[in-house]
Motif scaffolding. Structure first.
Motif, mmCIF file in Angstrom:
data_model
loop_
_atom_site.group_PDB
_atom_site.id
_atom_site.type_symbol
_atom_site.label_atom_id
_atom_site.label_comp_id
_atom_site.label_asym_id
_atom_site.label_seq_id
_atom_site.Cartn_x
_atom_site.Cartn_y
_atom_site.Cartn_z
ATOM 1 N N UNK A 1 0.829 -1.206 0.000
ATOM 2 C CA UNK A 1 0.000 0.000 0.000
ATOM 3 C C UNK A 1 0.869 1.264 0.000
ATOM 4 N N UNK A 2 0.406 2.272 -0.692
ATOM 5 C CA UNK A 2 1.128 3.553 -0.702
ATOM 6 C C UNK A 2 0.943 4.324 0.597
ATOM 7 N N UNK A 3 0.166 3.763 1.505
ATOM 8 C CA UNK A 3 0.056 4.360 2.831
ATOM 9 C C UNK A 3 -1.040 5.399 2.949
ATOM 10 N N UNK A 4 -0.928 6.208 3.990
ATOM 11 C CA UNK A 4 -1.947 7.195 4.328
ATOM 12 C C UNK A 4 -1.334 8.592 4.302
ATOM 13 N N UNK A 5 -2.163 9.590 4.116
ATOM 14 C CA UNK A 5 -1.676 10.968 4.104
ATOM 15 C C UNK A 5 -0.980 11.288 5.419
ATOM 16 N N UNK A 6 -1.557 10.818 6.526
ATOM 17 C CA UNK A 6 -0.943 10.971 7.848
ATOM 18 C C UNK A 6 -0.470 9.586 8.296
ATOM 19 N N UNK A 7 0.839 9.356 8.351
ATOM 20 C CA UNK A 7 1.362 8.021 8.665
ATOM 21 C C UNK A 7 0.848 7.500 10.009
ATOM 22 N N UNK A 8 0.555 6.218 10.037
ATOM 23 C CA UNK A 8 0.095 5.559 11.253
ATOM 24 C C UNK A 8 0.852 4.253 11.448
ATOM 25 N N UNK A 9 0.923 3.817 12.680
ATOM 26 C CA UNK A 9 1.509 2.519 12.990
ATOM 27 C C UNK A 9 0.611 1.411 12.443
ATOM 28 N N UNK A 10 1.196 0.386 11.857
ATOM 29 C CA UNK A 10 0.417 -0.735 11.327
ATOM 30 C C UNK A 10 -0.331 -1.433 12.457
ATOM 31 N N UNK A 11 -1.535 -1.893 12.158
ATOM 32 C CA UNK A 11 -2.329 -2.640 13.128
ATOM 33 C C UNK A 11 -1.775 -4.053 13.285
ATOM 34 N N UNK A 12 -1.872 -4.570 14.488
ATOM 35 C CA UNK A 12 -1.418 -5.939 14.758
ATOM 36 C C UNK A 12 -2.367 -6.971 14.158
ATOM 37 N N UNK A 13 -3.660 -6.638 14.115
ATOM 38 C CA UNK A 13 -4.670 -7.634 13.778
ATOM 39 C C UNK A 13 -5.334 -7.425 12.418
ATOM 40 N N UNK A 14 -5.224 -6.242 11.870
ATOM 41 C CA UNK A 14 -5.950 -5.945 10.629
ATOM 42 C C UNK A 14 -5.010 -5.388 9.570
ATOM 43 N N UNK A 15 -5.316 -5.732 8.312
ATOM 44 C CA UNK A 15 -4.560 -5.158 7.202
ATOM 45 C C UNK A 15 -4.980 -3.702 7.023
ATOM 46 N N UNK A 16 -4.207 -2.908 6.271
ATOM 47 C CA UNK A 16 -4.594 -1.510 6.036
ATOM 48 C C UNK A 16 -5.985 -1.376 5.420
ATOM 49 N N UNK A 17 -6.338 -2.285 4.510
ATOM 50 C CA UNK A 17 -7.636 -2.176 3.844
ATOM 51 C C UNK A 17 -8.779 -2.621 4.759
ATOM 52 N N UNK A 18 -8.508 -3.553 5.672
ATOM 53 C CA UNK A 18 -9.513 -3.912 6.668
ATOM 54 C C UNK A 18 -9.790 -2.730 7.599
ATOM 55 N N UNK A 19 -8.750 -2.010 7.960
ATOM 56 C CA UNK A 19 -8.942 -0.825 8.816
ATOM 57 C C UNK A 19 -9.766 0.221 8.078
ATOM 58 N N UNK A 20 -9.487 0.413 6.789
ATOM 59 C CA UNK A 20 -10.279 1.355 5.998
ATOM 60 C C UNK A 20 -11.754 0.960 6.023
ATOM 61 N N UNK A 21 -12.012 -0.312 5.748
ATOM 62 C CA UNK A 21 -13.400 -0.793 5.738
ATOM 63 C C UNK A 21 -14.081 -0.512 7.066
ATOM 64 N N UNK A 22 -13.394 -0.803 8.157
ATOM 65 C CA UNK A 22 -13.994 -0.626 9.472
ATOM 66 C C UNK A 22 -14.239 0.849 9.788
ATOM 67 N N UNK A 23 -13.312 1.707 9.406
ATOM 68 C CA UNK A 23 -13.502 3.145 9.655
ATOM 69 C C UNK A 23 -14.691 3.676 8.863
ATOM 70 N N UNK A 24 -14.875 3.190 7.658
ATOM 71 C CA UNK A 24 -16.022 3.621 6.848
ATOM 72 C C UNK A 24 -17.324 3.185 7.513
ATOM 73 N N UNK A 25 -17.382 1.944 7.960
ATOM 74 C CA UNK A 25 -18.605 1.430 8.583
ATOM 75 C C UNK A 25 -18.953 2.214 9.847
ATOM 76 N N UNK A 26 -17.944 2.651 10.593
ATOM 77 C CA UNK A 26 -18.192 3.367 11.851
ATOM 78 C C UNK A 26 -18.338 4.877 11.672
ATOM 79 N N UNK A 27 -18.301 5.358 10.443
ATOM 80 C CA UNK A 27 -18.395 6.802 10.213
ATOM 81 C C UNK A 27 -19.836 7.297 10.328
ATOM 82 N N UNK A 28 -19.979 8.578 10.619
ATOM 83 C CA UNK A 28 -21.308 9.187 10.698
ATOM 84 C C UNK A 28 -21.990 9.175 9.335
ATOM 85 N N UNK A 29 -21.220 9.438 8.287
ATOM 86 C CA UNK A 29 -21.795 9.487 6.943
ATOM 87 C C UNK A 29 -22.376 8.141 6.540
ATOM 88 N N UNK A 30 -21.732 7.051 6.957
ATOM 89 C CA UNK A 30 -22.252 5.719 6.630
ATOM 90 C C UNK A 30 -23.592 5.494 7.322
#
Length: 394
Positions: A13-42
């Motif tokens: 992955x080319x990463x994020x605009x604001x660098x973050x530490x990699x998750x121990x349990x989830x891939x970068x794209x899994x984290x994206x999916x989860x953040x979208x699901x938990x968003x107010x807009x969703x």
């Protein structure tokens, strides 16, 4: 599962605009999916509609149920093709976040109102939501999604600019980009002139599969056309004929469901078969090669595409431009045309939490974009309530 060489690999992955530490349990794209699901807009998608206004009935699809259906189709297709199912799902879950109230009718109204202020496009607005308007994290505005997910949101319908620009959201000339997309792209280049990843292409075709299927369902339930009408169309007629042959005495609702699930299956199977053939012929060895292609590699076959055009033409006449729908379109367009100028001329009417943004507005364009963010974020129900509160009309 081992991914195909042309899939988007999480570790690359080319990463994020604001660098973050990699998750121990989830891939970068899994984290994206989860953040979208938990968003107010969703969550707001629950009370936004496609064609019918939400309060008309609980059986019609909302943006949320549509989005879930798209995500399911996207995972199925991506999985069969050896693609990254988490990325395909993340793009699918985010693809409609930028839609305003009242579906495409609301989008048309806001696009006209925003023409002097940089335009409006729901894909561009989705980028604005996930990069700026969601304000829950301590370290950044937005959801800080990966480059690949942002790319997929921005151009899953095809390149937006450049010689290969295609699809309903393309503009060709970079100067014509909607401001929301242009602003973010200037800070974080999404390569809007190239094709999207195969995963994003899957999300786009899954969107087509889902709405072709559910618009037939919803139109039948609304009484805008009948099963007999669908017996005159390609794809749907063979589906009903097969059900009648296998289950000659089936009750009408089961007959409808059995036929339309066959239409659904035919679309998915066609996409997978065509993609497998095209991928085998092209032999791409990386996601970069997919992006560099002159056209999409995930698509319907030409015969099915032509048949679906006939179905879409039927739906346009009998559903999207049905007298009852046209009347509703006029009503909700009038609501948007009332609300937007009211807030623009008197921004003090905006909720208190919007006042700091208003105070930072440098000119009328800045102010119009703040008003747009507020109005576009409304659900159907809230827009109706606000119009009644402010204008005293039922």
């Amino acid at each position: 599962m081992t991914l195909a060489p042309y899939a988007c690999q999480p570790e690359d992955s080319r990463g994020r605009l604001y660098p973050e530490t990699m998750s121990t349990f989830r891939s970068p794209f899994q984290r994206d999916r989860d953040r979208i699901i938990h968003s107010s807009a969703f969550r707001r998608l629950k009370h936004k509609t496609q064609v019918f206004v939400e309060h008309e009935g609980d059986y019609y699809r909302t943006r949320l149920t549509h989005t879930i259906e798209v995500a399911q189709v996207a995972r199925t297709i991506a999985g069969h093709l050896g693609l990254n199912t988490d990325l395909a799902e993340a793009v699918a879950l985010a693809h409609d976040l930028g839609h305003p109230p009242f579906g495409h009718t609301g989008e048309d109204a806001l696009a006209e109102l925003m023409a002097p202020y940089g335009g409006f496009d729901h894909n561009a607005q989705a980028i604005r939501i996930v990069t700026k308007l969601e304000r829950h994290y301590a370290d950044f505005d937005g959801l800080n999604l990966t480059w690949e997910t942002l790319e997929g949101i921005a151009k899953h319908n095809g390149p937006v600019i450049g010689p290969h620009a295609s699809g309903s959201h393309s503009v060709g000339d970079p100067a014509l980009l909607p401001y929301a997309l242009a602003e973010f792209n200037a800070a974080y280049d999404l390569e809007l002139h190239t094709q999207a990843s195969a995963e994003a292409q899957v999300a786009a075709v899954a969107d087509d599969v889902a709405y072709n299927h559910h618009d037939l369902h919803d139109g039948l339930r609304a009484g805008l056309f009948t099963e007999a009408d669908l017996m005159e169309l390609p794809v749907t007629a063979p589906a009903f004929e097969e059900v009648d042959r296998l289950y000659p005495d089936l009750d009408p609702m089961r007959r409808r469901h059995e036929a339309l699930r066959r239409v659904f299956g035919a679309m998915v199977e066609d996409v997978i078969a065509v993609a497998q053939t095209r991928l085998q012929a092209a032999q791409p060895q990386s996601a970069a090669e997919i992006r560099a292609m002159p056209g999409t590699i995930i698509r319907f076959s030409k015969p099915l595409y032509q048949n679906l055009k006939a179905i879409k033409s039927f739906l346009f006449t009998r559903m999207y431009r049905a007298p009852s729908v046209v009347e509703e379109r006029q009503r909700v367009t009038a609501m948007i045309n009332d609300l937007f100028p009211l807030f623009l001329n008197d921004p003090g009417l905006l909720p208190d939490e919007w006042h700091p943004d208003v105070a930072r507005a440098k000119d009328q364009t800045d102010l119009a974009r703040i008003v747009l963010d507020y109005v576009a974020g409304m659900t159907d129900r809230f827009a109706i309530q606000e119009h009644q509160r402010l204008f005293g009309e039922s």
